[in-house]
Design a protein around this motif. Structure first.
Motif, PDB file in Angstrom:
ATOM      1  N   MET A   1       0.857  -1.197   0.000  1.00  0.00           N
ATOM      2  CA  MET A   1       0.000   0.000   0.000  1.00  0.00           C
ATOM      3  C   MET A   1       0.889   1.241   0.000  1.00  0.00           C
ATOM      4  O   MET A   1       1.689   1.425   0.914  1.00  0.00           O
ATOM      5  CB  MET A   1      -0.898  -0.018   1.242  1.00  0.00           C
ATOM      6  N   GLY A   2       0.757   2.064  -1.034  1.00  0.00           N
ATOM      7  CA  GLY A   2       1.596   3.251  -1.144  1.00  0.00           C
ATOM      8  C   GLY A   2       0.797   4.526  -1.023  1.00  0.00           C
ATOM      9  O   GLY A   2      -0.425   4.541  -1.183  1.00  0.00           O
ATOM     10  N   SER A   3       1.500   5.621  -0.750  1.00  0.00           N
ATOM     11  CA  SER A   3       0.838   6.905  -0.578  1.00  0.00           C
ATOM     12  C   SER A   3       0.528   7.553  -1.920  1.00  0.00           C
ATOM     13  O   SER A   3       1.295   7.438  -2.875  1.00  0.00           O
ATOM     14  CB  SER A   3       1.732   7.841   0.235  1.00  0.00           C
ATOM     15  N   ARG A   4      -0.592   8.240  -1.978  1.00  0.00           N
ATOM     16  CA  ARG A   4      -0.942   9.033  -3.166  1.00  0.00           C
ATOM     17  C   ARG A   4      -0.219  10.368  -3.160  1.00  0.00           C
ATOM     18  O   ARG A   4      -0.176  11.056  -4.164  1.00  0.00           O
ATOM     19  CB  ARG A   4      -2.451   9.318  -3.183  1.00  0.00           C
ATOM     20  N   PHE A   5       0.294  10.762  -1.989  1.00  0.00           N
ATOM     21  CA  PHE A   5       0.846  12.104  -1.836  1.00  0.00           C
ATOM     22  C   PHE A   5       2.297  12.046  -1.373  1.00  0.00           C
ATOM     23  O   PHE A   5       2.704  11.135  -0.660  1.00  0.00           O
ATOM     24  CB  PHE A   5       0.016  12.896  -0.813  1.00  0.00           C
ATOM     25  N   LYS A   6       3.035  13.070  -1.753  1.00  0.00           N
ATOM     26  CA  LYS A   6       4.426  13.155  -1.324  1.00  0.00           C
ATOM     27  C   LYS A   6       4.559  14.020  -0.070  1.00  0.00           C
ATOM     28  O   LYS A   6       5.353  13.741   0.812  1.00  0.00           O
ATOM     29  CB  LYS A   6       5.282  13.735  -2.451  1.00  0.00           C
ATOM     30  N   ARG A   7       3.763  15.100  -0.001  1.00  0.00           N
ATOM     31  CA  ARG A   7       3.861  16.023   1.136  1.00  0.00           C
ATOM     32  C   ARG A   7       2.464  16.427   1.595  1.00  0.00           C
ATOM     33  O   ARG A   7       1.638  16.856   0.800  1.00  0.00           O
ATOM     34  CB  ARG A   7       4.671  17.257   0.746  1.00  0.00           C
ATOM     35  N   ILE A   8       2.244  16.306   2.893  1.00  0.00           N
ATOM     36  CA  ILE A   8       0.911  16.495   3.472  1.00  0.00           C
ATOM     37  C   ILE A   8       1.002  17.405   4.688  1.00  0.00           C
ATOM     38  O   ILE A   8       1.995  17.382   5.418  1.00  0.00           O
ATOM     39  CB  ILE A   8       0.351  15.128   3.921  1.00  0.00           C
ATOM     40  N   LEU A   9      -0.054  18.170   4.925  1.00  0.00           N
ATOM     41  CA  LEU A   9      -0.176  18.865   6.210  1.00  0.00           C
ATOM     42  C   LEU A   9      -1.389  18.296   6.947  1.00  0.00           C
ATOM     43  O   LEU A   9      -2.476  18.206   6.379  1.00  0.00           O
ATOM     44  CB  LEU A   9      -0.322  20.376   6.055  1.00  0.00           C
ATOM     45  N   LEU A  10      -1.167  17.896   8.179  1.00  0.00           N
ATOM     46  CA  LEU A  10      -2.220  17.341   9.028  1.00  0.00           C
ATOM     47  C   LEU A  10      -2.602  18.371  10.083  1.00  0.00           C
ATOM     48  O   LEU A  10      -1.734  18.864  10.804  1.00  0.00           O
ATOM     49  CB  LEU A  10      -1.720  16.055   9.703  1.00  0.00           C
ATOM     50  N   LYS A  11      -3.892  18.690  10.162  1.00  0.00           N
ATOM     51  CA  LYS A  11      -4.382  19.622  11.194  1.00  0.00           C
ATOM     52  C   LYS A  11      -5.054  18.826  12.298  1.00  0.00           C
ATOM     53  O   LYS A  11      -6.017  18.103  12.060  1.00  0.00           O
ATOM     54  CB  LYS A  11      -5.383  20.618  10.573  1.00  0.00           C
ATOM     55  N   LEU A  12      -4.525  18.941  13.503  1.00  0.00           N
ATOM     56  CA  LEU A  12      -5.105  18.282  14.680  1.00  0.00           C
ATOM     57  C   LEU A  12      -5.683  19.347  15.597  1.00  0.00           C
ATOM     58  O   LEU A  12      -5.010  20.333  15.899  1.00  0.00           O
ATOM     59  CB  LEU A  12      -4.033  17.524  15.464  1.00  0.00           C
ATOM     60  N   SER A  13      -6.888  19.148  16.056  1.00  0.00           N
ATOM     61  CA  SER A  13      -7.429  20.086  17.047  1.00  0.00           C
ATOM     62  C   SER A  13      -6.804  19.771  18.398  1.00  0.00           C
ATOM     63  O   SER A  13      -6.335  18.649  18.639  1.00  0.00           O
ATOM     64  CB  SER A  13      -8.951  19.943  17.139  1.00  0.00           C
ATOM     65  N   GLY A  14      -6.790  20.756  19.290  1.00  0.00           N
ATOM     66  CA  GLY A  14      -6.325  20.490  20.650  1.00  0.00           C
ATOM     67  C   GLY A  14      -7.185  19.432  21.317  1.00  0.00           C
ATOM     68  O   GLY A  14      -6.689  18.576  22.059  1.00  0.00           O
ATOM     69  N   GLU A  15      -8.487  19.465  21.006  1.00  0.00           N
ATOM     70  CA  GLU A  15      -9.418  18.502  21.599  1.00  0.00           C
ATOM     71  C   GLU A  15      -9.055  17.063  21.223  1.00  0.00           C
ATOM     72  O   GLU A  15      -9.362  16.127  21.949  1.00  0.00           O
ATOM     73  CB  GLU A  15     -10.856  18.800  21.147  1.00  0.00           C
ATOM     74  N   ALA A  16      -8.382  16.892  20.075  1.00  0.00           N
ATOM     75  CA  ALA A  16      -7.984  15.538  19.645  1.00  0.00           C
ATOM     76  C   ALA A  16      -7.038  14.898  20.659  1.00  0.00           C
ATOM     77  O   ALA A  16      -7.001  13.681  20.799  1.00  0.00           O
ATOM     78  CB  ALA A  16      -7.316  15.604  18.277  1.00  0.00           C
ATOM     79  N   LEU A  17      -6.271  15.732  21.373  1.00  0.00           N
ATOM     80  CA  LEU A  17      -5.309  15.212  22.354  1.00  0.00           C
ATOM     81  C   LEU A  17      -5.936  15.048  23.747  1.00  0.00           C
ATOM     82  O   LEU A  17      -5.294  14.557  24.659  1.00  0.00           O
ATOM     83  CB  LEU A  17      -4.097  16.147  22.443  1.00  0.00           C
TER      84      LEU A  17
ATOM     85  N   ARG B   1      13.773  21.784   4.651  1.00  0.00           N
ATOM     86  CA  ARG B   1      14.948  20.897   4.777  1.00  0.00           C
ATOM     87  C   ARG B   1      14.634  19.721   5.696  1.00  0.00           C
ATOM     88  O   ARG B   1      14.991  18.575   5.418  1.00  0.00           O
ATOM     89  CB  ARG B   1      16.133  21.706   5.326  1.00  0.00           C
ATOM     90  N   HIS B   2      13.960  20.013   6.814  1.00  0.00           N
ATOM     91  CA  HIS B   2      13.554  18.935   7.729  1.00  0.00           C
ATOM     92  C   HIS B   2      12.653  17.928   7.009  1.00  0.00           C
ATOM     93  O   HIS B   2      12.830  16.709   7.147  1.00  0.00           O
ATOM     94  CB  HIS B   2      12.795  19.502   8.933  1.00  0.00           C
ATOM     95  N   LEU B   3      11.679  18.445   6.268  1.00  0.00           N
ATOM     96  CA  LEU B   3      10.750  17.568   5.559  1.00  0.00           C
ATOM     97  C   LEU B   3      11.487  16.683   4.558  1.00  0.00           C
ATOM     98  O   LEU B   3      11.225  15.480   4.454  1.00  0.00           O
ATOM     99  CB  LEU B   3       9.671  18.396   4.848  1.00  0.00           C
ATOM    100  N   GLU B   4      12.425  17.302   3.825  1.00  0.00           N
ATOM    101  CA  GLU B   4      13.199  16.542   2.829  1.00  0.00           C
ATOM    102  C   GLU B   4      14.034  15.441   3.482  1.00  0.00           C
ATOM    103  O   GLU B   4      14.303  14.413   2.865  1.00  0.00           O
ATOM    104  CB  GLU B   4      14.099  17.497   2.041  1.00  0.00           C
ATOM    105  N   LYS B   5      14.433  15.672   4.733  1.00  0.00           N
ATOM    106  CA  LYS B   5      15.226  14.663   5.465  1.00  0.00           C
ATOM    107  C   LYS B   5      14.342  13.625   6.157  1.00  0.00           C
ATOM    108  O   LYS B   5      14.840  12.777   6.893  1.00  0.00           O
ATOM    109  CB  LYS B   5      16.114  15.361   6.494  1.00  0.00           C
ATOM    110  N   GLY B   6      13.038  13.731   5.974  1.00  0.00           N
ATOM    111  CA  GLY B   6      12.125  12.744   6.541  1.00  0.00           C
ATOM    112  C   GLY B   6      11.663  13.029   7.950  1.00  0.00           C
ATOM    113  O   GLY B   6      11.054  12.171   8.603  1.00  0.00           O
ATOM    114  N   ARG B   7      11.943  14.234   8.439  1.00  0.00           N
ATOM    115  CA  ARG B   7      11.486  14.590   9.792  1.00  0.00           C
ATOM    116  C   ARG B   7      10.061  15.129   9.740  1.00  0.00           C
ATOM    117  O   ARG B   7       9.685  15.801   8.786  1.00  0.00           O
ATOM    118  CB  ARG B   7      12.397  15.654  10.400  1.00  0.00           C
ATOM    119  N   VAL B   8       9.301  14.844  10.796  1.00  0.00           N
ATOM    120  CA  VAL B   8       7.983  15.466  10.942  1.00  0.00           C
ATOM    121  C   VAL B   8       8.190  16.864  11.521  1.00  0.00           C
ATOM    122  O   VAL B   8       8.942  17.037  12.484  1.00  0.00           O
ATOM    123  CB  VAL B   8       7.085  14.630  11.879  1.00  0.00           C
TER     124      VAL B   8
END
Length: 237
Positions: free
Chosen positions: A1-17, A120-127
């Protein structure tokens, strides 16, 4: 199973935590979110995250009982930093390299937001977790998420919520609320569907940034969305 996307932004609400607590950060929920995030990082997806602060402090609510809105919003921004640092710690316990960048300078706890460094962080695989919203009062973390998504050239913005997607009315109050599978930005604005604030939706529409709204609490949902499965509500042109 592979990703459709190369770069994504995820929005988490504070309530999610918050989990099932009424306030604060639930350790079990933090671990769960970190595990879900790791599942998509393992697909070699470049991931940035914007976290809200509503589980700790909500500027709009504070201003409604007399606090100056600018002060209240600055407190809300600091709440997002607490959440971001907690999420960073949880991710690093799962061996996911993570960096927090803040829109308000606080060098002792996080990097300042510098776009080139973030890329640069993203390109190096860091979140990369973007904290403190946009750094401006009167703008929500939803708007900050759209802004950061465009700045880093994310292909899509994923908004994790506690419901399955977008409904024509509040499903928690109305048992007859109808689920909406796909919808245009303009229709969201015209019908004033409160999936995000109007500024965020307008910014996404003007810059053609597609959104997917989905239920975070269903295990594996983030990975399903990233792999192109039919989950949640898609908002686009």
């Amino acid at each position: 199973m592979g990703s459709r996307f190369k770069r994504i932004l995820l929005k988490l609400s504070g309530e999610a935590l918050m989990g099932d607590q009424g306030f604060g950060i639930c350790p079990n929920m933090l671990t769960y979110v970190a595990e879900e995030v790791r599942s998509i990082v393992e697909l070699d997806v470049q991931l940035a995250i914007v976290v809200g602060g509503g589980n700790i402090f909500r500027g709009v609510a504070a201003s409604s009982f007399g606090m100056e809105r600018t002060s209240a919003d600055h407190m809300g921004m600091l709440a997002t930093v607490l959440n971001s640092l907690a999420l960073q710690d949880a991710l690093e316990k799962k061996s996911v390299q993570t960096r927090v960048q803040t829109a308000i300078s606080m060098h002792e706890v996080a990097e300042p937001y510098i776009l080139r460094r973030a890329l640069r962080h993203l390109e190096k695989g860091r979140v990369v977790i973007f904290a403190a919203g946009s750094g401006n009062p009167y703008f929500t973390t939803d708007t900050a998420a759209v802004l950061r998504a465009k700045e880093i050239h994310a292909e899509i913005l994923l908004k994790a919520t506690k419901v399955n997607g977008l409904y024509d009315s509040d499903p928690e109050r109305n048992a007859d609320a109808r689920f909406i599978k796909t919808i245009s930005f303009m229709e969201v604005l015209e019908r004033q569907l409160r999936v995000m604030d109007m500024t965020a939706i307008s910014l996404a529409m003007d810059n053609q940034l597609p959104l997917v709204v989905f239920n975070l609490k269903e295990k594996g949902n983030i990975q399903k969305v990233v792999c192109g499965e039919d989950v949640g509500t898609t908002i686009g042109r």
